[in-house]
Scaffold this active site. Structure first.
Site, mmCIF file in Angstrom:
data_model
loop_
_atom_site.group_PDB
_atom_site.id
_atom_site.type_symbol
_atom_site.label_atom_id
_atom_site.label_comp_id
_atom_site.label_asym_id
_atom_site.label_seq_id
_atom_site.Cartn_x
_atom_site.Cartn_y
_atom_site.Cartn_z
ATOM 1 C CE LYS A 33 -0.621 0.248 5.278
ATOM 2 N NZ LYS A 33 -0.059 1.583 5.320
ATOM 3 C CB THR A 34 4.280 2.229 1.682
ATOM 4 O OG1 THR A 34 3.753 1.780 3.009
ATOM 5 C CG2 THR A 34 4.900 3.210 1.716
ATOM 6 C CG ASP A 225 -0.686 4.858 5.134
ATOM 7 O OD1 ASP A 225 -1.567 3.855 4.981
ATOM 8 O OD2 ASP A 225 0.610 4.694 5.537
ATOM 9 C CD GLU A 226 -1.611 2.059 8.602
ATOM 10 O OE1 GLU A 226 -2.661 1.231 8.637
ATOM 11 O OE2 GLU A 226 -0.153 1.424 8.588
ATOM 12 C CD GLN A 256 -2.327 -4.398 9.068
ATOM 13 O OE1 GLN A 256 -1.322 -4.258 9.663
ATOM 14 N NE2 GLN A 256 -2.408 -4.778 7.740
ATOM 15 N NE ARG A 614 2.916 -6.437 11.251
ATOM 16 C CZ ARG A 614 2.190 -5.989 10.403
ATOM 17 N NH1 ARG A 614 3.052 -4.980 9.823
ATOM 18 N NH2 ARG A 614 1.288 -6.185 9.765
#
Length: 786
Positions: A33-34, A225-226, A256, A614
Site C-alpha cells: 500500500k505504501t 494512510d491507516e 489491523q 509482521r
C-alpha cells in the site's frame, strides 16, 4: 512515470491512476500500500496537480519521510518539498501556527507532552487540596484526553449531566473543575497538548468558515494512510477539508485496527462508503511479505471476527516453514527458548540480529526475555522504553530552550527556575503561582515586574528572580542570530547545568553528561540537515517543533545490529524475517481486561493478526505453563488464538493439551489406583492430563538430550554421586581453580576459589555478566567448558 507504473500489478495500478472522486483502498497486510500511495502522489503531480494542493496524512513521521524520499526520486526533490505531508499532529500543528492568533494563541505556542500535562494536572490537584489517591493525575489526564478526542470541551462537559454523574459515581466530582483549570492554565501558558492539536483544528475549521474555505481550496487532493486508526476528531477534520472537492483517497485494513484504547474508531473505515457518493473501491489482496503458511494461518485467525470487510489475502511466495508453537514450563524457560532459537538461526542461516523481533502484549514481559538474551550475549534493543527525550537531564535542557521561545511556559519555568539550585525555594514558587493566577498573567511576567506586585518575597530572593529573568532575556537576544546548537551549548554552560552534573562523580552523573553531549550532537546534525531543506534555518523553534512531534521509533537508530523487542502495538507497520510472539496465554493475550465484550475480543484478535503478519520467513508462538505475576507464580493455559489457527499451518513442538493438572482432592480417598484390576482397565496413553515426566538422574548420565534446566555437567576430575535418599548431589573431588564454567543464569565464568568439603563445597566464580558469585556446588547447574 511509465517506469514506475509498470512496477505495479493490476490491482495496484487501478487505484494509482484513479485521479478524481472519493475512493477507498482496502489493503491487506504486506500488499504494497505504501508503494501505491507514493506512486499515486507522483502520478497526480505528473498529471499537472500542484504539489501545494496535495495533502497526505500518515501516522508516523518515519512513514512520511520515507514516502517523501521515494516521491523525490520520481519527481525531483524541489517539487517533493512542496507537498503537505506528515502526521495528523504535525500537519495540524503547522496550520495552527499559521492561524494561532484567531484562537488567541501565540504562533510559537508550546506543545506539551504527556509528562508536561501530568505535572500540570498534579499541581492543580494539589492546589485544589484534593485527595491524590482518588484523583490520580494519570487517570485524570487520560480522562481529559478522551474528552478532547471526543470533542467534549469544558463547556460541553458542564452541559452534559450524564458525564458529571459518571465522574461523581467514580468518586471524582471535581474532575470537571480540574479540566476547566487545566485548559485555562494551558491557554495562559501559551501551550497546547497533543489532543489540542486535533481539538483546536476542529475549533478553527468550525468557528471560522473563511479558514475552512482557505484550506479546502488548498487541499484539492487528500490522501489518508491507516484510515482504520483515525479517531472521531481526525475523522471530522478530514471530512471537513475534503467536503468541497471530495478528491479523497483513504487506505487501510480493518483487520489491523488495534488502537481503540486511544480512541481509534473502526467504523470510520467500515462506513466510508456511506459518507460519500459514488465511492470507488479497490482491494489489494496479494501479500508480498510473508510465506504461504504465515498468510494462510493469519487468514484462518481473522475470519473468526464477525465485524470486518470481506477480502481474501493471498500470496505467490513460497510455502515456507510451518509456524512453530512452543510450550515452556515457566516464563524463564520461554526466554531461554527464544534466545537459543535466535542463536541457532544465526549460526545455521548466517543472519544478523536485526532479522529478529520479539513481540509481546505488555512491556512487563520483556524482563525474562532480556535475561535470556544477555546470557547468550545477544545484543537487543527495547523499543517503547524510556525515550531519550524523556530523560530528566534532557528535559531540563529542553525546558530552558522552551522558555527562550515562550517565557509564559509555566511547566518549563517551574522545572528549571531552581535547577541548578539558585536559592529560589518551593514557598517562593507557590507564591508566584498564586500571584500569577490572581493577576491573570504568566509567572514570568510576575517575576519581571516583581517590584510592582504585592508578592511577599524578601529583597534577596527578588534579586535572584530578576537575575533569572535577565538570563532568559539574554538568551532570547542570542536566539535571534544563533542556530540551535550554538544557543544550546551556551545555555548548558552558563546556566550551570554542565558544572552541576560534573560535580556528580557517580556513573549516573557521567551518563547524564554523556546524554547532554549526545543531545548537542543531535542538534548539530539537525542544523546540518536543515541546511538541505528550503525555507529552514536550523533555529531553536524548528528544533523544538521536531522534538515535540518525534516518536521513539521515528528516531534514527543508526546501523546497530540488535534484536528488536517491542509491544505488538509498536510493531504495526514493521516487518522482520523472524518473529517471536511470546506470552500467548489466556488473560495475557487475549488480555483479561479486553474480553468483556465481543468488540474488545475482536480487537485482541486483530492484534494477534498484526503480530503474525509482521513475519516474512518464520513465526514462533510461545506460551508458558506458569508465569510470575505480582511476585507470585501462577498457572497459565494456552491462548485461544493458538487453537483458532488451522493446524495444517502449525508445527507444535510440545502438545498443547499436555498441560499441567493440579487435582484439588487427595487421590487416596478413592482407593488404591495400583490394583491389578484397575491397571488392566486403565490405558495411560489415553489420559489427557498428566504430570510432566521428570528427568531421572542416573549415575554418569550427562546426556545432552537431558533438559538444560535439569542438567549438571561435571569436569573430568569431578565425580557426581547421587544419594537415593534426598537426591543430593555430592562431589568427591574439588573443582580446579581456573576452570571455565557456564551457568544457566549468569552465563560463562572462571572459577576463582574453592572452599568447604563434602556437601558444603562452594565455588567462587567470576561471571562475565553476573559478577562474582559463590555457588553451592550440590545445587549449582554448571557446565564445564574448559
Amino acid at each position: 512515470m511509465e517506469k514506475y507504473l509498470s512496477q505495479l500489478n493490476e490491482a495496484q495500478l487501478a487505484p494509482t491512476i484513479q485521479k478524481e472522486g472519493p475512493m477507498i483502498i482496502i489493503a491487506g497486510a504486506g500488499s504494497g500500500k505504501t508503494r501505491v500511495l507514493t506512486i499515486r502522489i507522483a502520478y497526480l503531480m505528473s498529471e499537472g496537480v500542484d504539489p501545494f494542493n496535495i495533502l497526505s496524512l500518515t501516522f508516523t513521521n518515519k512513514a512520511a519521510r520515507e514516502m517523501k524520499e521515494r516521491i523525490a526520486t520520481i519527481v525531483g526533490a524541489s517539487e517533493a518539498k512542496n507537498l503537505w505531508m506528515g502526521t495528523f499532529h504535525s500537519v495540524f500543528a503547522k496550520i495552527l501556527r499559521i492561524e494561532a492568533d484567531r484562537l488567541g494563541y501565540p504562533s510559537n505556542f508550546t506543545i506539551y507532552d504527556t509528562q508536561d500535562s501530568d505535572r500540570l494536572i498534579s499541581s492543580i490537584i494539589k492546589e485544589m487540596n484534593l485527595d491524590k489517591d482518588i484523583y490520580k493525575y494519570k487517570q485524570v489526564r487520560s480522562r481529559i484526553s478522551s474528552y478532547k478526542n471526543s470533542l467534549i470541551t469544558v463547556r460541553a462537559y458542564f452541559q452534559n449531566p450524564e458525564l458529571i454523574e459518571a465522574d461523581t459515581m467514580a468518586r471524582r466530582p471535581r474532575l470537571g473543575d480540574i479540566y476547566k483549570e487545566y485548559v485555562e492554565r494551558c491557554f495562559k501558558a501559551g501551550a497546547m497538548d497533543f489532543d489540542d492539536l486535533l481539538l483546536k483544528t476542529n475549533e478553527l475549521l468550525t468557528r471560522f468558515p473563511e479558514v475552512l474555505m482557505k484550506y479546502q481550496n488548498r487541499f484539492k487532493y487528500i490522501l489518508v494512510d491507516e484510515y482504520q486508526d483515525t479517531n472521531h476528531s481526525q475523522y471530522l477534520i478530514v471530512r471537513a477539508l475534503a467536503d468541497k472537492f471530495q478528491n479523497i483517497c483513504v487506505v487501510g485494513d480493518d483487520a489491523q485496527s488495534i488502537y481503540a484504547f486511544r480512541g481509534a474508531n473502526i467504523s470510520n473505515i467500515l462506513n466510508f462508503q456511506k459518507d460519500y457518493d459514488d465511492v470507488k473501491e479497490f482491494r489489494l489482496e496479494q501479500n508480498y511479505r510473508s510465506t504461504k503458511n504465515i498468510v494462510n494461518a493469519a487468514n484462518s485467525i481473522i475470519e473468526k471476527n464477525q465485524t470486518k470487510l470481506e477480502k481474501v489475502v493471498w500470496t505467490a511466495n513460497d510455502e515456507g516453514e510451518k509456524i512453530v508453537v512452543n510450550r515452556s514450563l515457566t516464563d524463564g524457560d520461554e526466554g531461554r527458548f527464544v534466545a537459543s532459537t535466535i542463536w541457532e538461526n544465526k549460526i545455521q542461516h548466517h543472519v544478523p540480529n536485526s532479522d529478529f523481533a520479539i513481540l509481546y502484549r505488555t512491556n512487563a514481559q520483556s524482563r525474562a526475555i532480556e535475561d535470556a538474551l544477555r546470557k547468550r550475549d545477544i545484543p537487543y534493543r527495547i523499543y517503547g522504553g524510556l525515550s531519550f527525550y524523556q530523560r530528566k537531564e534532557i528535559k531540563d535542557v529542553l525546558s530552558y530552550l522552551r522558555l527562550i521561545i515562550n517565557p509564559a511556559d509555566e511547566e518549563a519555568l517551574k522545572r528549571v527556575i531552581n535547577f541548578p539550585p539558585r536559592g529560589i525555594g518551593g514557598t517562593t514558587i507557590d507564591r508566584l503561582v498564586v500571584a500569577a493566577n490572581g493577576y491573570k498573567r504568566s509567572i514570568f511576567e510576575v517575576m519581571k515586574n516583581i517590584d510592582k506586585t504585592d508578592v511577599k518575597i524578601n529583597s534577596g530572593t527578588k534579586g535572584k528572580l530578576l537575575d533569572f529573568v535577565t538570563m532568559i532575556e539574554s538568551y532570547q537576544v542570542m536566539n535571534q542570530t544563533a542556530d540551535v546548537f550554538e544557543l544550546a551549548e551556551h545555555v548548558t554552560r552558563t546556566t550551570g547545568l554542565i558544572s552541576e552534573f560534573k560535580k556528580d562523580g557517580t556513573p549516573e552523573g557521567v551518563a547524564k553528561m554523556e546524554n547532554i553531549e549526545e543531545l548537542l550532537n543531535g542538534m548539530k546534525d539537525f542544523v546540518e540537515g536543515q541546511k538541505e531543506l528550503a525555507d529552514t534555518t536550523g533555529n531553536l523553534a524548528e528544533f523544538l517543533e521536531d522534538v515535540a512531534l518525534a516518536t521513539d521509533l521515528d528516531a534514527d537508530k543508526g546501523d546497530a545490529d540488535h534484536v528488536a523487542l517491542m509491544t505488538i502495538h509498536l510493531a504495526k507497520g514493521l516487518e522482520f524475517p523472524y518473529v517471536f510472539v511470546v506470552g500467548l496465554e489466556e488473560d495475557l493475550f487475549p488480555s483479561a481486561m479486553s474480553m468483556g465484550t465481543r468488540s474488545e475480543l475482536e480487537e485482541e484478535r486483530r492484534l494477534f493478526y498484526v503480530a503474525l503478519t509482521r513475519a516474512e520467513k518464520q513465526a514462533y508462538l510461545t506460551y508458558a505453563l506458569s508465569r510470575y505475576r505480582w511476585g507470585k507464580l501462577v498457572d497459565s493455559e494456552p491462548s485461544r488464538f493458538i487453537e483458532e489457527i488451522d493446524e495444517q499451518y502449525l508445527n507444535i513442538t510440545t502438545p498443547i493439551e499436555e498441560r499441567r493438572f493440579n487435582p484439588m482432592l487427595d487421590a487416596d480417598i478413592f482407593g488404591d489406583a495400583t490394583s491389578p484390576e484397575l491397571s488392566r482397565r486403565l490405558d495411560p496413553n489415553k489420559i489427557r492430563f498428566k504430570a510432566a515426566k521428570q528427568p531421572e538422574f542416573k549415575k554418569g548420565n550427562t546426556s545432552k538430550e537431558e533438559p538444560i534446566r535439569n542438567q549438571v555437567t561435571t569436569p573430568k576430575n569431578l565425580k557426581r554421586v547421587v544419594e537415593t535418599g534426598d537426591n543430593t548431589n555430592l562431589f568427591d573431588n574439588k573443582l580446579a581453580v581456573g576452570n571455565l564454567v557456564k551457568h544457566i543464569r549468569f552465563g560463562s565464568g572462571e572459577v576463582l576459589k574453592i572452599e568447604g568439603a563434602g556437601a558444603d563445597i562452594k565455588a567462587e566464580i567470576k561471571f562475565q555478566h553476573g559478577g562474582v558469585k559463590k555457588l553451592l556446588l550440590r545445587f549449582a547447574k554448571l557446565e564445564v567448558i574448559g
